[in-house]
Write a protein that holds these residues in place. Structure first.
Motif, PDB file in Angstrom:
ATOM      1  N   THR A 119       7.682   9.245   8.283  1.00  0.00           N
ATOM      2  CA  THR A 119       7.777   8.956   9.723  1.00  0.00           C
ATOM      3  C   THR A 119       9.236   8.902  10.166  1.00  0.00           C
ATOM      4  O   THR A 119       9.586   9.399  11.243  1.00  0.00           O
ATOM      5  N   SER A 125       4.691   5.680  15.267  1.00  0.00           N
ATOM      6  CA  SER A 125       3.994   6.198  14.101  1.00  0.00           C
ATOM      7  C   SER A 125       2.536   6.432  14.499  1.00  0.00           C
ATOM      8  O   SER A 125       1.907   5.556  15.076  1.00  0.00           O
ATOM      9  N   ASP A 159      -0.636  11.555  11.459  1.00  0.00           N
ATOM     10  CA  ASP A 159      -0.650  10.728  10.250  1.00  0.00           C
ATOM     11  C   ASP A 159      -2.120  10.553   9.887  1.00  0.00           C
ATOM     12  O   ASP A 159      -2.864   9.850  10.575  1.00  0.00           O
ATOM     13  N   GLU A 187       1.669  14.059   8.305  1.00  0.00           N
ATOM     14  CA  GLU A 187       1.798  13.107   7.194  1.00  0.00           C
ATOM     15  C   GLU A 187       0.425  12.946   6.540  1.00  0.00           C
ATOM     16  O   GLU A 187      -0.586  12.943   7.216  1.00  0.00           O
TER      17      GLU A 187
HETATM   18 MG   LIG Z   1       4.458   7.292   8.161  1.00  0.00          MG
END
Ligand SMILES: [Mg+2]
Ligand SMILES: Nc1ncnc2c1ncn2[C@@H]1O[C@H](COP(=O)(O)OP(=O)(O)OP(=O)(O)O)[C@@H](O)[C@H]1O
Length: 160
Positions: free
Chosen positions: A47, A65, A85, A113
């Motif tokens: 991140t 995030s 993410d 991610e």
């Molecule tokens: Mg992260």
């Protein structure tokens, strides 16, 4: 093609993010779909790197995030940028319900991610980034880039 960088501290992570952002902003690349996977343990700096990359691309303001939202969308210089993410994704199939395909159309840039959580439902990475924590120093990271497509190679080669 593969490249490896040793990052001694967060400032060096910011610097490498800026170099990648410059390559991604090149006009040949800017008009293409680019997908970047970010692998690494919890706290490796995925991140943090994404935040510097988005800011270097020209995003002004905070970068949240996407831990709970799964995806945070941005429009930077007219280009769609999606920061994913997938850590909390229960099942890759959920990505289909989110309409994941729409995110990878047009000339978007996707930073993902925990891509392993979406395996089977994600487009392949043009560039895979692996971040590893160092056992020696708290702030040290090793960052590896692997290009898996022509555009990925082109981007990586542009970085000095
Ligand atoms: Mg992260
Ligand atoms: N060289 C470095 N590069 C990146 N982050 C660093 C570095 N040195 C220290 N840090 C710190 O490490 C932490 C990395 O956290 P970050 O949230 O970016 O990790 P993450 O890989 O996204 O984890 P998660 O899997 O939980 O999403 C931050 O607190 C950051 O300030």
């Amino acid at each position: 093609m593969h490249r490896e960088f040793t990052l001694d501290n967060e400032a060096q992570t910011a610097a490498i993010a800026q170099l990648l952002a410059a390559a991604l902003s090149n006009q040949d690349v800017n008009a293409q779909n680019v997908c970047i996977y970010l692998n690494g343990d919890l706290g490796a700096g995925k991140t943090t790197f994404s935040r510097y990359l988005l800011q270097s691309l020209g995003h002004v303001g905070s970068v949240k995030s996407p831990t709970y939202t799964l995806v945070e969308p941005y429009v930077i210089d007219g280009r769609d940028v999606f920061h994913f993410d997938l850590y909390r994704l229960g099942d890759p199939q959920e990505l289909e319900f989110m309409g994941i395909r729409d995110y990878f159309e047009h000339n978007s840039l996707c930073l993902i991610e925990w891509p392993n959580k979406g395996e089977g439902c994600l487009p392949p990475a043009d560039i895979q980034i692996d971040l590893t924590l160092s056992p020696d120093h708290q702030d040290m990271r090793v960052m590896e880039w692997t290009a898996n497509s022509d555009v990925g190679q082109h981007i990586i080669k542009m970085v000095p």
